[in-house]
Design an enzyme around this catalytic site. Structure first.
Site, PDB file in Angstrom:
ATOM      1  N   CYS B  89       0.841  -1.198   0.000  1.00 17.32           N
ATOM      2  CA  CYS B  89       0.000   0.000   0.000  1.00 17.32           C
ATOM      3  C   CYS B  89       0.877   1.250   0.000  1.00 17.32           C
ATOM      4  O   CYS B  89       1.571   1.514  -0.975  1.00 17.32           O
ATOM      5  CB  CYS B  89      -0.970  -0.067   1.177  1.00 17.32           C
ATOM      6  SG  CYS B  89      -2.383   1.022   0.977  1.00 17.32           S
ATOM      7  N   HIS B 197      -3.373  -5.790   1.025  1.00 19.19           N
ATOM      8  CA  HIS B 197      -2.712  -6.013   2.317  1.00 19.19           C
ATOM      9  C   HIS B 197      -2.682  -7.487   2.716  1.00 19.19           C
ATOM     10  O   HIS B 197      -3.552  -7.917   3.485  1.00 19.19           O
ATOM     11  CB  HIS B 197      -3.472  -5.250   3.407  1.00 19.19           C
ATOM     12  CG  HIS B 197      -3.300  -3.763   3.364  1.00 19.19           C
ATOM     13  ND1 HIS B 197      -2.301  -3.112   4.027  1.00 19.19           N
ATOM     14  CD2 HIS B 197      -4.014  -2.803   2.727  1.00 19.19           C
ATOM     15  CE1 HIS B 197      -2.392  -1.804   3.822  1.00 19.19           C
ATOM     16  NE2 HIS B 197      -3.432  -1.592   3.025  1.00 19.19           N
ATOM     17  N   GLU B 199      -0.872  -8.813   4.860  1.00 18.36           N
ATOM     18  CA  GLU B 199      -0.657  -8.912   6.316  1.00 18.36           C
ATOM     19  C   GLU B 199      -1.976  -8.814   7.082  1.00 18.36           C
ATOM     20  O   GLU B 199      -2.015  -9.076   8.284  1.00 18.36           O
ATOM     21  CB  GLU B 199       0.349  -7.847   6.779  1.00 18.36           C
ATOM     22  CG  GLU B 199      -0.190  -6.436   6.993  1.00 18.36           C
ATOM     23  CD  GLU B 199      -0.398  -5.637   5.705  1.00 18.36           C
ATOM     24  OE1 GLU B 199      -0.322  -6.230   4.605  1.00 18.36           O
ATOM     25  OE2 GLU B 199      -0.660  -4.420   5.795  1.00 18.36           O
TER      26      GLU B 199
END
EC number: 6.3.5.3
Lengths: 78, 225
Positions: B89, B197, B199
C-alpha cells in the site's frame, strides 16, 4: 527571488479529478469547456543566484513525479 | 532457523504493527522495528518491509516524502545488494517514488477510497514472495487505499508483463490500474510492491488467510536458501 513550479499530469495520463470537475462545470451550465486538467502550483522563495539547473533538479528529484507529471518553471521576480 | 526481518515506521505509517505481527506469527520471530530517521539498517537483515499508512500525511504525493527519508538510502542500497524488500500500500507508493519499482500510483479512477476485500490472480508464482501459491490461483485480500491506480507507460507495462514481473492482478477493475495490475516485482525479483494487504489476511479472525502464503513463501525461501 520567487519561482513558481507548475506541475501537471502529462498529456495522455488520465486525470479523473479534472474529468469530475469538467462534469461539474457542465452541470453549472458552462457548456463551452473542452477539457479540464488539474495540477498544483508550488512557490519557492530562493536565493537570487539559484540557477536553472538547481531548480530543475529540485523538480526532478522531488517536486514532480516525472513518470506521470510534467512541470514548468516560472521566475516571478528577478 | 533465524529470520531477521525489519519493519520500517515512517511518521504516519499505520500498518507497521500489522506487518510486524504477520511476520511474527508466520516466522515465530519478532521482527526489528526501525524508525525512518535512522540513517543505517542493522547488519545481516534477511528482509525489509515498508508498511501501509499515510506517511507524512501524503503531502506532495503519496510516498514522495518518505522516499526521501534518511533510512531510504540504506534501503535502496540493501535492495541493490539483493536483500528482499516488500512494500504494501503506502509502502508500494514509497518504493515507486524511490525508484525501486517502475510506475506510479495515482488517485483511484473513481476518486473514491476503496476499503474491501478484492479478488486477485497470482500471475507469477515463481518469485521469492509467491512460490507457495499455485499458478493463476485466485485469492481474496483486503485493500484500503485512495491512491492505488497503477500507471506506467505502455512500453514499461509490456516489459513488466514480458518479464513476468506482474505478481498480482485484480480480477476486475477496482481502481483504474493499468492492465489491472495490483503488484509488481523489480527486475532482480527481490523487491515487491502491492496495494492489497496480505498482512491483514493471516488468521481466521481476519476473515481469510490467503495472505499467509506470501509470508510463508518468503520465509521458506530465505530459510532454505
Amino acid at each position: 527571488m520567487l519561482v513558481r513550479i507548475l506541475v501537471s499530469l502529462k498529456p495522455g495520463v488520465l486525470d479523473p479529478q479534472g474529468r469530475a470537475v469538467h462534469h461539474a462545470l457542465e452541470g453549472l451550465g458552462y457548456s463551452g469547456v473542452r477539457n479540464v486538467r488539474i495540477g498544483r502550483m508550488i512557490e519557492l522563495d530562493v536565493d537570487d543566484d539559484t540557477d536553472d539547473d538547481t531548480i530543475k533538479q529540485m523538480c526532478e528529484r522531488l517536486l514532480a513525479n516525472t513518470v506521470i507529471e510534467s512541470y514548468r518553471i516560472e521566475r516571478v521576480q528577478s | 532457523m533465524t529470520f531477521r526481518a525489519a519493519v520500517i515506521t515512517f511518521p504516519g505509517s499505520n500498518c507497521d504493527r500489522d506487518m510486524a505481527e504477520a511476520l511474527r506469527i508466520v516466522s515465530g520471530q519478532e521482527p526489528l522495528r526501525i524508525w525512518h530517521g535512522d540513517a543505517d539498517l542493522p547488519d545481516g537483515l534477511d528482509f525489509i518491509a515498508l508498511p501501509g499508512g499515510f506517511s507524512y500525511g501524503d503531502y506532495l504525493r503519496s510516498g514522495a516524502m518518505a522516499a526521501n527519508s534518511p533510512i531510504m538510502r540504506a534501503i535502496v542500497s540493501a535492495a541493490d545488494r539483493g536483500v528482499p524488500v516488500f512494500g504494501v500500500c503506502n509502502g508500494f507508493q514509497v518504493l515507486t517514488e524511490a525508484g525501486l519499482l517502475p510506475g506510479a500510483l495515482m488517485r483511484n479512477a473513481r476518486q473514491n477510497f476503496i476499503c474491501r476485500d478484492v479478488e486477485l490472480t497470482v500471475t507469477n508464482n515463481q518469485s521469492l514472495f509467491t512460490a507457495r501459491y499455485d499458478a493463476e490461483q485466485l485469492i481474496s485480500i483486503p485493500v484500503a487505499h485512495h491512491d492505488g491506480n497503477y500507471f506506467a507507460d505502455d512500453e514499461t507495462l509490456d516489459k513488466l508483463e514480458g518479464e513476468g514481473r506482474v505478481a498480482f492482478r485484480y480480477s476486475e477493475d477496482y481502481n483504474g490500474s493499468q492492465r489491472q495490475i495490483a503488484g509488481v516485482l523489480n527486475a532482480a525479483g527481490n523487491v515487491l510492491g502491492m496495494m492489497p494487504h496480505p498482512e491483514r489476511a493471516i488468521e481466521q479472525a481476519h476473515g481469510g488467510t490467503d495472505g499467509r502464503a506470501l509470508f510463508e513463501s518468503l520465509i521458506g525461501e530465505l530459510v532454505s536458501a
